[in-house]
Design a protein around this motif. Structure first.
Motif, PDB file in Angstrom:
ATOM      1  N   ILE A 159      39.220  46.372  23.308  1.00 42.52           N
ATOM      2  CA  ILE A 159      39.923  47.258  24.249  1.00 42.52           C
ATOM      3  C   ILE A 159      40.634  46.441  25.329  1.00 42.52           C
ATOM      4  CG2 ILE A 159      39.615  49.047  26.007  1.00 42.52           C
ATOM      5  CD1 ILE A 159      37.193  50.022  24.303  1.00 42.52           C
ATOM      6  N   PHE A 160      39.931  45.446  25.885  1.00 42.27           N
ATOM      7  CA  PHE A 160      40.544  44.606  26.920  1.00 42.27           C
ATOM      8  C   PHE A 160      41.770  43.888  26.369  1.00 42.27           C
ATOM      9  CE2 PHE A 160      36.022  44.036  28.826  1.00 42.27           C
ATOM     10  CZ  PHE A 160      36.116  45.277  29.438  1.00 42.27           C
ATOM     11  N   ASP A 161      41.677  43.422  25.107  1.00 37.12           N
ATOM     12  CA  ASP A 161      42.791  42.704  24.494  1.00 37.12           C
ATOM     13  C   ASP A 161      43.992  43.625  24.307  1.00 37.12           C
ATOM     14  OD1 ASP A 161      43.911  40.341  23.059  1.00 37.12           O
ATOM     15  OD2 ASP A 161      43.842  41.709  21.355  1.00 37.12           O
ATOM     16  N   LYS A 162      43.745  44.853  23.838  1.00 37.61           N
ATOM     17  CA  LYS A 162      44.839  45.781  23.583  1.00 37.61           C
ATOM     18  C   LYS A 162      45.487  46.267  24.878  1.00 37.61           C
ATOM     19  CE  LYS A 162      43.289  47.617  19.106  1.00 37.61           C
ATOM     20  NZ  LYS A 162      42.852  48.831  18.360  1.00 37.61           N
ATOM     21  N   THR A 163      44.678  46.463  25.920  1.00 40.30           N
ATOM     22  CA  THR A 163      45.202  47.048  27.154  1.00 40.30           C
ATOM     23  C   THR A 163      45.632  46.006  28.175  1.00 40.30           C
ATOM     24  OG1 THR A 163      42.966  47.184  28.103  1.00 40.30           O
ATOM     25  CG2 THR A 163      43.775  49.117  26.889  1.00 40.30           C
ATOM     26  N   GLY A 164      45.351  44.734  27.900  1.00 39.36           N
ATOM     27  CA  GLY A 164      45.719  43.687  28.837  1.00 39.36           C
ATOM     28  C   GLY A 164      44.864  43.679  30.089  1.00 39.36           C
ATOM     29  N   THR A 165      43.672  44.243  30.005  1.00 40.70           N
ATOM     30  CA  THR A 165      42.738  44.237  31.132  1.00 40.70           C
ATOM     31  C   THR A 165      41.688  43.156  30.907  1.00 40.70           C
ATOM     32  OG1 THR A 165      41.455  45.992  30.059  1.00 40.70           O
ATOM     33  CG2 THR A 165      43.079  46.663  31.696  1.00 40.70           C
ATOM     34  N   GLY A 166      41.026  42.729  32.005  1.00 39.66           N
ATOM     35  CA  GLY A 166      40.065  41.643  31.882  1.00 39.66           C
ATOM     36  C   GLY A 166      38.625  42.070  31.931  1.00 39.66           C
ATOM     37  N   ASP A 167      38.373  43.269  32.480  1.00 41.66           N
ATOM     38  CA  ASP A 167      36.994  43.740  32.584  1.00 41.66           C
ATOM     39  C   ASP A 167      37.004  45.254  32.757  1.00 41.66           C
ATOM     40  OD1 ASP A 167      37.721  44.215  35.260  1.00 41.66           O
ATOM     41  OD2 ASP A 167      36.897  42.297  35.916  1.00 41.66           O
ATOM     42  N   GLN A 168      35.807  45.845  32.891  1.00 40.98           N
ATOM     43  CA  GLN A 168      35.699  47.292  32.995  1.00 40.98           C
ATOM     44  C   GLN A 168      36.323  47.819  34.283  1.00 40.98           C
ATOM     45  OE1 GLN A 168      31.417  47.311  30.702  1.00 40.98           O
ATOM     46  NE2 GLN A 168      31.862  49.047  31.983  1.00 40.98           N
ATOM     47  N   ARG A 169      36.281  47.036  35.351  1.00 41.55           N
ATOM     48  CA  ARG A 169      36.881  47.473  36.611  1.00 41.55           C
ATOM     49  C   ARG A 169      38.397  47.638  36.456  1.00 41.55           C
ATOM     50  NH1 ARG A 169      39.519  44.857  40.201  1.00 41.55           N
ATOM     51  NH2 ARG A 169      38.957  42.838  39.287  1.00 41.55           N
ATOM     52  N   GLU A 170      39.049  46.683  35.791  1.00 43.80           N
ATOM     53  CA  GLU A 170      40.496  46.778  35.581  1.00 43.80           C
ATOM     54  C   GLU A 170      40.831  47.946  34.652  1.00 43.80           C
ATOM     55  OE1 GLU A 170      42.506  43.249  34.425  1.00 43.80           O
ATOM     56  OE2 GLU A 170      41.516  41.981  35.902  1.00 43.80           O
ATOM     57  N   LEU A 171      39.962  48.178  33.659  1.00 44.15           N
ATOM     58  CA  LEU A 171      40.197  49.295  32.745  1.00 44.15           C
ATOM     59  C   LEU A 171      40.089  50.618  33.489  1.00 44.15           C
ATOM     60  CD1 LEU A 171      40.772  50.095  29.803  1.00 44.15           C
ATOM     61  CD2 LEU A 171      38.299  50.129  29.411  1.00 44.15           C
ATOM     62  N   GLN A 172      39.129  50.738  34.398  1.00 46.42           N
ATOM     63  CA  GLN A 172      39.018  51.949  35.211  1.00 46.42           C
ATOM     64  C   GLN A 172      40.264  52.136  36.077  1.00 46.42           C
ATOM     65  OE1 GLN A 172      35.244  50.955  37.061  1.00 46.42           O
ATOM     66  NE2 GLN A 172      34.205  52.597  35.954  1.00 46.42           N
ATOM     67  N   GLY A 173      40.817  51.024  36.572  1.00 45.27           N
ATOM     68  CA  GLY A 173      42.051  51.111  37.347  1.00 45.27           C
ATOM     69  C   GLY A 173      43.201  51.639  36.515  1.00 45.27           C
ATOM     70  N   LEU A 174      43.242  51.237  35.250  1.00 44.58           N
ATOM     71  CA  LEU A 174      44.288  51.716  34.352  1.00 44.58           C
ATOM     72  C   LEU A 174      44.144  53.218  34.122  1.00 44.58           C
ATOM     73  CD1 LEU A 174      46.695  50.948  32.604  1.00 44.58           C
ATOM     74  CD2 LEU A 174      45.104  50.354  30.768  1.00 44.58           C
ATOM     75  N   PHE A 175      42.909  53.694  34.016  1.00 44.07           N
ATOM     76  CA  PHE A 175      42.680  55.133  33.886  1.00 44.07           C
ATOM     77  C   PHE A 175      43.251  55.879  35.090  1.00 44.07           C
ATOM     78  CE2 PHE A 175      39.364  54.410  30.632  1.00 44.07           C
ATOM     79  CZ  PHE A 175      39.683  55.442  29.767  1.00 44.07           C
ATOM     80  N   ARG A 176      43.030  55.334  36.270  1.00 44.46           N
ATOM     81  CA  ARG A 176      43.537  56.003  37.478  1.00 44.46           C
ATOM     82  C   ARG A 176      45.061  56.075  37.466  1.00 44.46           C
ATOM     83  NH1 ARG A 176      39.134  53.131  39.763  1.00 44.46           N
ATOM     84  NH2 ARG A 176      40.463  51.369  40.348  1.00 44.46           N
ATOM     85  N   GLU A 177      45.703  55.024  36.973  1.00 43.22           N
ATOM     86  CA  GLU A 177      47.163  55.019  36.901  1.00 43.22           C
ATOM     87  C   GLU A 177      47.688  56.070  35.928  1.00 43.22           C
ATOM     88  OE1 GLU A 177      48.646  51.187  35.947  1.00 43.22           O
ATOM     89  OE2 GLU A 177      47.492  50.164  37.501  1.00 43.22           O
TER      90      GLU A 177
END
Length: 351
Positions: free
Chosen positions: A322-340
């Motif tokens: 998931i991190f590789d596909k979304t370009g995020t580095g950890d769960q915190r960044e992924l949560q930030g992407l959800f907010r966006e």
């Protein structure tokens, strides 16, 4: 692949309770009575709203969804007594491919009683196949009414009220139907710069470009990528679907340079939830989508493993993908992407 007796794919109009189109494979002697006498009596339709997209269900899994009495209702039904048992049928793979306010797309593969019990590995294999069938059903549904009166690909595309653009591997526009030409002229959701297509929402632009490139190189690797890609700054909630063309007959491509057809359609009756938008933008598999949903709820890796009934190592691998596909580095960044992406499709006062 499934060692099955029958397979059926259909889009059902849930308002009129009639099929928009259907395709079936198998013995005519089995199909005819099912279509004409028993289809309306299948007691599993109430489970469809509870079934995840791209996730195959067996009959036992649907019993669990429907709750107490579901198994007995099926065994006591006329279709079971008069059609299933006499024809030595037993289980199925059942997938939901499309869920819109007025229609539902499904794919059912029916197996024989003498066949071994459906395995987890077989369910996983059908799950991999599902996004490709879903792409065909989603885009086929857009074509169907015009297909009844027009036989050529270009004539069908020209007649569609949905915007359709044919592009090459570099996203250069080779053809646009009248609806797409109008959308390009408006320079809102999509635009053309020196003949190259771009979307105003950067994430959608990247998602569509990735799907076009991947579909031209390896169509099977597309998976769920390029289906229901949410488009921001649309006048109404809208999505893009990518149909690979590189391996199609030239008559279904308009030009031999064509890599993909991009269809733009309404997204339904409202904004797309952030989790669905994330899955569409980055081509997450069904398993990755579930893990991402746990991350959105703030769960730790250990909590995700416990909730999913899998090992910590499995969740670690899924998160890495998931991190590789979304370009995020950890769960915190992924949560930030959800907010966006909440909500991922919204009407701007200036659009």
């Amino acid at each position: 692949m499934a060692d099955a007796r029958l397979a059926m794919m259909a889009v059902l109009d849930t308002v009129a309770a009639t099929p928009r189109f259907s395709v079936a494979w198998g013995e005519e002697a089995l199909l005819t009575p099912l279509m004409h006498d028993y289809a309306a009596e299948v007691p599993f339709y109430s489970a469809l709203p509870m079934m995840e997209i791209d996730v195959p269900f067996t009959v036992d899994m649907i019993y669990a969804l429907q709750g107490a009495g579901a198994r007995e209702t099926w065994l006591d039904s006329r279709i079971t007594r008069e059609w299933v048992v006499p024809n030595n049928l037993d289980d199925f793979f059942w997938l939901v491919l499309m869920r819109q306010p007025t229609r539902t797309g499904t794919f059912v593969i029916i197996t024989d009683r003498d066949r071994h019990q459906i395995t987890r590995a077989e369910l996983d294999a059908v799950s991999l196949l599902s996004p490709h069938v879903r792409r065909a059903v989603t885009i086929g549904d857009m074509f169907e009414e015009e297909r009844r009166t027009a036989g050529l690909f270009r004539a069908v595309v020209d007649a569609l009220s949905h915007p359709v653009l044919i592009v090459d591997r570099a996203m250069r526009i080779l053809f646009a139907n009248p609806a797409a030409e109008q959308m390009l002229a408006d320079r809102g959701t999509v635009s053309s710069t020196h003949g190259q297509l771009s979307f105003s929402y950067a994430e959608a632009d990247a998602a569509v470009s990735r799907a076009v490139a991947l579909g031209e190189h390896n169509e099977f690797a597309l998976g769920a990528a390029g289906i229901n890609v949410p488009l921001l700054r649309a006048r109404a909630p809208a999505v893009a679907h990518v149909m690979p063309l590189a391996r199609r007959d030239i008559r279904a491509r308009i030009t031999n340079q064509a890599a993909a057809a991009i269809f733009i359609a309404e997204a339904g009756c409202g904004p797309i939830p952030a989790l669905d938008a994330l899955a569409a933008l980055f081509g997450l598999t069904a398993a990755e989508r579930r893990v991402a949903g746990h991350v959105a709820m703030g769960r730790s890796r250990a909590e995700i493993a416990q909730a999913s009934g899998v090992s910590d190592g499995t969740v670690k691998s899924q998160l890495a993908a998931i991190f590789d596909k979304t370009g995020t580095g950890d769960q915190r960044e992924l949560q930030g992407l959800f907010r966006e992406l909440s909500p991922p499709v919204r009407q701007s006062p200036t659009s």
